[in-house]
Structures are given as C-alpha cells and as structure tokens.
Scaffold this motif. Structure first.
Motif, PDB file in Angstrom:
ATOM      1  N   MET A 144     -64.352  20.717-167.211  1.00  0.00           N
ATOM      2  CA  MET A 144     -65.438  21.436-167.852  1.00  0.00           C
ATOM      3  C   MET A 144     -66.203  20.474-168.741  1.00  0.00           C
ATOM      4  SD  MET A 144     -65.162  24.544-170.519  1.00  0.00           S
ATOM      5  CE  MET A 144     -66.724  25.185-170.989  1.00  0.00           C
ATOM      6  N   GLY A 145     -67.499  20.487-168.614  1.00  0.00           N
ATOM      7  CA  GLY A 145     -68.310  19.638-169.466  1.00  0.00           C
ATOM      8  C   GLY A 145     -68.526  20.278-170.824  1.00  0.00           C
ATOM      9  N   VAL A 146     -68.531  19.452-171.853  1.00  0.00           N
ATOM     10  CA  VAL A 146     -68.735  19.938-173.212  1.00  0.00           C
ATOM     11  C   VAL A 146     -70.082  20.643-173.323  1.00  0.00           C
ATOM     12  CG1 VAL A 146     -69.074  19.182-175.601  1.00  0.00           C
ATOM     13  CG2 VAL A 146     -67.217  18.241-174.252  1.00  0.00           C
ATOM     14  N   ASP A 147     -71.053  20.209-172.530  1.00  0.00           N
ATOM     15  CA  ASP A 147     -72.378  20.812-172.600  1.00  0.00           C
ATOM     16  C   ASP A 147     -72.381  22.269-172.122  1.00  0.00           C
ATOM     17  OD1 ASP A 147     -71.763  19.744-170.074  1.00  0.00           O
ATOM     18  OD2 ASP A 147     -73.862  19.654-169.499  1.00  0.00           O
ATOM     19  N   GLU A 148     -71.285  22.730-171.535  1.00  0.00           N
ATOM     20  CA  GLU A 148     -71.189  24.116-171.075  1.00  0.00           C
ATOM     21  C   GLU A 148     -70.696  25.062-172.172  1.00  0.00           C
ATOM     22  OE1 GLU A 148     -69.234  24.489-167.194  1.00  0.00           O
ATOM     23  OE2 GLU A 148     -69.478  22.325-167.023  1.00  0.00           O
ATOM     24  N   LEU A 149     -70.326  24.518-173.316  1.00  0.00           N
ATOM     25  CA  LEU A 149     -69.882  25.339-174.446  1.00  0.00           C
ATOM     26  C   LEU A 149     -71.090  25.760-175.279  1.00  0.00           C
ATOM     27  CD1 LEU A 149     -66.824  23.153-175.415  1.00  0.00           C
ATOM     28  CD2 LEU A 149     -66.738  25.424-174.411  1.00  0.00           C
ATOM     29  N   PRO A 150     -70.986  26.858-176.018  1.00  0.00           N
ATOM     30  CA  PRO A 150     -72.106  27.305-176.854  1.00  0.00           C
ATOM     31  C   PRO A 150     -72.526  26.245-177.879  1.00  0.00           C
ATOM     32  CG  PRO A 150     -70.460  29.035-176.650  1.00  0.00           C
ATOM     33  CD  PRO A 150     -69.855  27.792-176.064  1.00  0.00           C
ATOM     34  N   ASP A 151     -73.824  26.145-178.087  1.00  0.00           N
ATOM     35  CA  ASP A 151     -74.378  25.121-178.979  1.00  0.00           C
ATOM     36  C   ASP A 151     -73.874  25.240-180.409  1.00  0.00           C
ATOM     37  OD1 ASP A 151     -75.838  23.983-176.913  1.00  0.00           O
ATOM     38  OD2 ASP A 151     -77.655  25.153-177.366  1.00  0.00           O
ATOM     39  N   ASP A 152     -73.764  26.485-180.947  1.00  0.00           N
ATOM     40  CA  ASP A 152     -73.322  26.615-182.337  1.00  0.00           C
ATOM     41  C   ASP A 152     -71.861  26.199-182.504  1.00  0.00           C
ATOM     42  OD1 ASP A 152     -72.467  29.027-181.079  1.00  0.00           O
ATOM     43  OD2 ASP A 152     -72.625  30.167-182.941  1.00  0.00           O
ATOM     44  N   LEU A 153     -71.047  26.419-181.478  1.00  0.00           N
ATOM     45  CA  LEU A 153     -69.657  25.957-181.507  1.00  0.00           C
ATOM     46  C   LEU A 153     -69.612  24.435-181.543  1.00  0.00           C
ATOM     47  CD1 LEU A 153     -66.567  26.213-181.252  1.00  0.00           C
ATOM     48  CD2 LEU A 153     -66.903  26.342-178.766  1.00  0.00           C
ATOM     49  N   LEU A 154     -70.359  23.796-180.659  1.00  0.00           N
ATOM     50  CA  LEU A 154     -70.355  22.334-180.610  1.00  0.00           C
ATOM     51  C   LEU A 154     -70.844  21.728-181.919  1.00  0.00           C
ATOM     52  CD1 LEU A 154     -71.587  21.743-176.966  1.00  0.00           C
ATOM     53  CD2 LEU A 154     -69.283  21.393-177.883  1.00  0.00           C
ATOM     54  N   ALA A 155     -71.878  22.289-182.508  1.00  0.00           N
ATOM     55  CA  ALA A 155     -72.380  21.779-183.783  1.00  0.00           C
ATOM     56  C   ALA A 155     -71.311  21.891-184.861  1.00  0.00           C
ATOM     57  CB  ALA A 155     -73.638  22.546-184.195  1.00  0.00           C
ATOM     58  N   PHE A 156     -70.600  23.019-184.899  1.00  0.00           N
ATOM     59  CA  PHE A 156     -69.535  23.204-185.885  1.00  0.00           C
ATOM     60  C   PHE A 156     -68.413  22.195-185.669  1.00  0.00           C
ATOM     61  CE2 PHE A 156     -65.716  24.985-187.685  1.00  0.00           C
ATOM     62  CZ  PHE A 156     -66.147  25.547-188.870  1.00  0.00           C
ATOM     63  N   LEU A 157     -68.001  21.991-184.424  1.00  0.00           N
ATOM     64  CA  LEU A 157     -66.889  21.081-184.129  1.00  0.00           C
ATOM     65  C   LEU A 157     -67.246  19.625-184.414  1.00  0.00           C
ATOM     66  CD1 LEU A 157     -65.510  22.662-180.832  1.00  0.00           C
ATOM     67  CD2 LEU A 157     -64.641  22.939-183.171  1.00  0.00           C
TER      68      LEU A 157
END
Length: 160
Positions: free
Chosen positions: A1-14
């Motif tokens: 799974m590519g990280v880009d497939e996760l929700p943007d607000d989750l990625l920004a928080f992480l």
C-alpha cells in the motif's frame, strides 16, 4: 500500500512528530507509526462479539475472514501484537477508521465521516467507543465481512 493512499490529515499528523504521539487521556500517550513505517496487514476477523454473529454463514465453522488494515498505533512490548496496537486503524477498502479487538477478533468502525482530525481531538472518546463495543461516546459499528471478504477455514485445534 502506498502512503499516498492514506488520508491527507492522517499523514500530516504522522509527519508532525518524531515519533508521532497522541494524548488519549486515561489510555496515556499513544505512540504512532511514522508514515514510512505503515504497512498493509491482514487481520483475522472472527466476529466473536458482533451483534450479527448469528447471521454469519460460516458461524458453525472454525476460521476467519482476512481483512486488510493499516495499524496506526505501536503496541508494547510487541509493536503489532500487544495493546494498544490496533486501537486505531485505517481500513482502505472501507475508507474508514476503526479499531480491532485483539482479544475477540472483531473490527469496530467509526462513522464514515470521521476524519483523523476528529480522532486526534477526542482520542480518549474514540478509544472508549472501541473498547465498549459501541456503547461509548462515539458511535461505532461492527464490520460485517461477508460477502466482501472470503472466509478462510482452519482446523479447529480443540477437536481431534
């Protein structure tokens, strides 16, 4: 799974902390995985406490439904096996956040409109909702795995 497939607000928080953490009130400070550590894994869903378990077409069999998910919370001492691992997760096929009950094999999903920002702002409430099986302050629903996921039959270790 590519990280880009996760929700943007989750990625920004992480990406905001090293390591990223989340204050979950009475559950303490949860340590989350960084985006580059996230992995698509398969949960063995068994429907032990689901309110529709009696409707499961495989309720008489022994086995599980393999459901893909991304664990967001590090467990202790074993990252993916011990609480609070799987307290918060992402279900890519459903496009929803939820929680996995490590003891009973049930997946609880938060509402379809829940964003990571909602969970981060009220982590303790979301944790209580998942622990209470839907009786907490945040509405949840059990994942009904069939017919989307194929049942995997296993030998019952209790039967010779």
């Amino acid at each position: 799974m590519g990280v880009d497939e996760l929700p943007d607000d989750l990625l920004a928080f992480l990406r905001s902390g090293s390591p990223p953490t989340l204050d979950a009130g009475g559950y303490g400070t949860l340590t989350l995985f960084r985006p580059d550590e996230l992995r698509l894994e398969t949960l063995a869903v068994t429907l032990t406490n689901a309110p529709f378990a009696d409707e499961d077409p495989h309720r008489e069999g022994f086995g599980h439904y393999p459901v893909p998910a991304v664990n967001l919370v590090r467990g202790s001492p074993r990252e993916g096996l011990d609480f609070p691992a799987w307290l918060f997760l992402w279900l890519p096929n459903e496009g929803r956040y939820g929680s996995f009950d490590l003891d009973h094999g049930d997946v609880l999903m938060f509402g379809p409109g829940v964003r990571w920002a909602d969970i981060a702002a009220g982590a303790e409430s979301f944790a209580l909702a998942s622990e209470g099986g839907g009786s907490g302050p945040v509405p949840v629903e059990h994942l009904r795995p069939w017919p989307r996921y194929t049942f995997v039959a296993e030998d019952n270790p209790l039967v010779e």
